[in-house]
Design a protein around this motif. Sequence first.
Motif, short mmCIF file in Angstrom:
data_model
loop_
_atom_site.label_atom_id
_atom_site.label_comp_id
_atom_site.label_asym_id
_atom_site.label_seq_id
_atom_site.Cartn_x
_atom_site.Cartn_y
_atom_site.Cartn_z
N HIS A 34 6.39 6.69 5.61
CA HIS A 34 6.38 6.76 4.15
C HIS A 34 5.56 5.61 3.55
O HIS A 34 4.96 5.77 2.49
CB HIS A 34 7.82 6.74 3.62
CG HIS A 34 7.92 7.16 2.20
ND1 HIS A 34 7.64 8.46 1.78
CD2 HIS A 34 8.23 6.46 1.09
CE1 HIS A 34 7.79 8.52 0.48
NE2 HIS A 34 8.15 7.33 0.03
N ALA A 35 5.52 4.47 4.21
CA ALA A 35 4.77 3.31 3.72
C ALA A 35 3.39 3.19 4.33
O ALA A 35 2.62 2.30 3.98
CB ALA A 35 5.56 2.03 4.00
N LEU A 36 3.05 4.09 5.23
CA LEU A 36 1.80 4.01 5.98
C LEU A 36 0.60 4.44 5.14
O LEU A 36 0.64 5.49 4.50
CB LEU A 36 1.92 4.91 7.22
CG LEU A 36 0.98 4.67 8.38
CD1 LEU A 36 1.09 3.24 8.88
CD2 LEU A 36 1.32 5.63 9.51
N ARG A 37 -0.45 3.63 5.17
CA ARG A 37 -1.67 3.93 4.41
C ARG A 37 -2.89 4.08 5.32
O ARG A 37 -4.01 4.17 4.84
CB ARG A 37 -1.91 2.85 3.36
CG ARG A 37 -0.81 2.76 2.32
CD ARG A 37 -0.68 4.07 1.55
NE ARG A 37 0.45 4.09 0.66
CZ ARG A 37 1.57 4.79 0.87
NH1 ARG A 37 1.73 5.49 1.96
NH2 ARG A 37 2.54 4.78 -0.01
N ARG A 38 -2.65 4.04 6.64
CA ARG A 38 -3.68 4.32 7.62
C ARG A 38 -3.00 4.52 8.97
O ARG A 38 -1.82 4.20 9.13
CB ARG A 38 -4.73 3.22 7.70
CG ARG A 38 -4.20 1.84 8.06
CD ARG A 38 -5.34 0.85 8.04
NE ARG A 38 -4.82 -0.51 8.09
CZ ARG A 38 -5.46 -1.50 8.67
NH1 ARG A 38 -6.62 -1.29 9.23
NH2 ARG A 38 -4.94 -2.70 8.68
#
Length: 159
Positions: A34-38
């Motif tokens: 959910h917090a992953l941006r890559r």
Amino acid sequence: MAEPHRFHLHLTVQRASRSSLQPSEGQIRQWLRHALRRSAMITVRLVDRPEGRSLNQTFRHKDYPTNVLTFPYPDENPRASTRLHGDLVLCAPVIKAEARLQHKPLLNHYAHLLIHGMLHLQGYDHENETEATLMETLEIDLLTQLSIPNPYLDCPAHG
């Protein structure tokens, strides 16, 4: 902001704590994604107080166990790599005690600290008021999307 679930997460969970009521691997995966941006390769290690204290002493020169430690690993060629690589170490007894003290559901506190650690791995920090406000606002937004209340309401200062 990019849709978090389009990124690949290679997750390893290590359980070195005897503390009861730890989140499942599925919960950990959900919260980190959910917090992953890559795309990322992450190891989450759940430890007891002696290991948490030793790691905090060794890497932060603070002689006590803390709730979460973040260890980003630099890429050999950061310009060519889009993958994040790092470790999150969570001290299960500290998290359990904090949740009880702050009157929060234990799993909500784990979700918050895993998201907090994942944001640290992605370069967010709270070293000054501006950075802290940005990071906390993002944490609150991500947790709200998971139906988890604002962890900073009626919460002692963190650090």
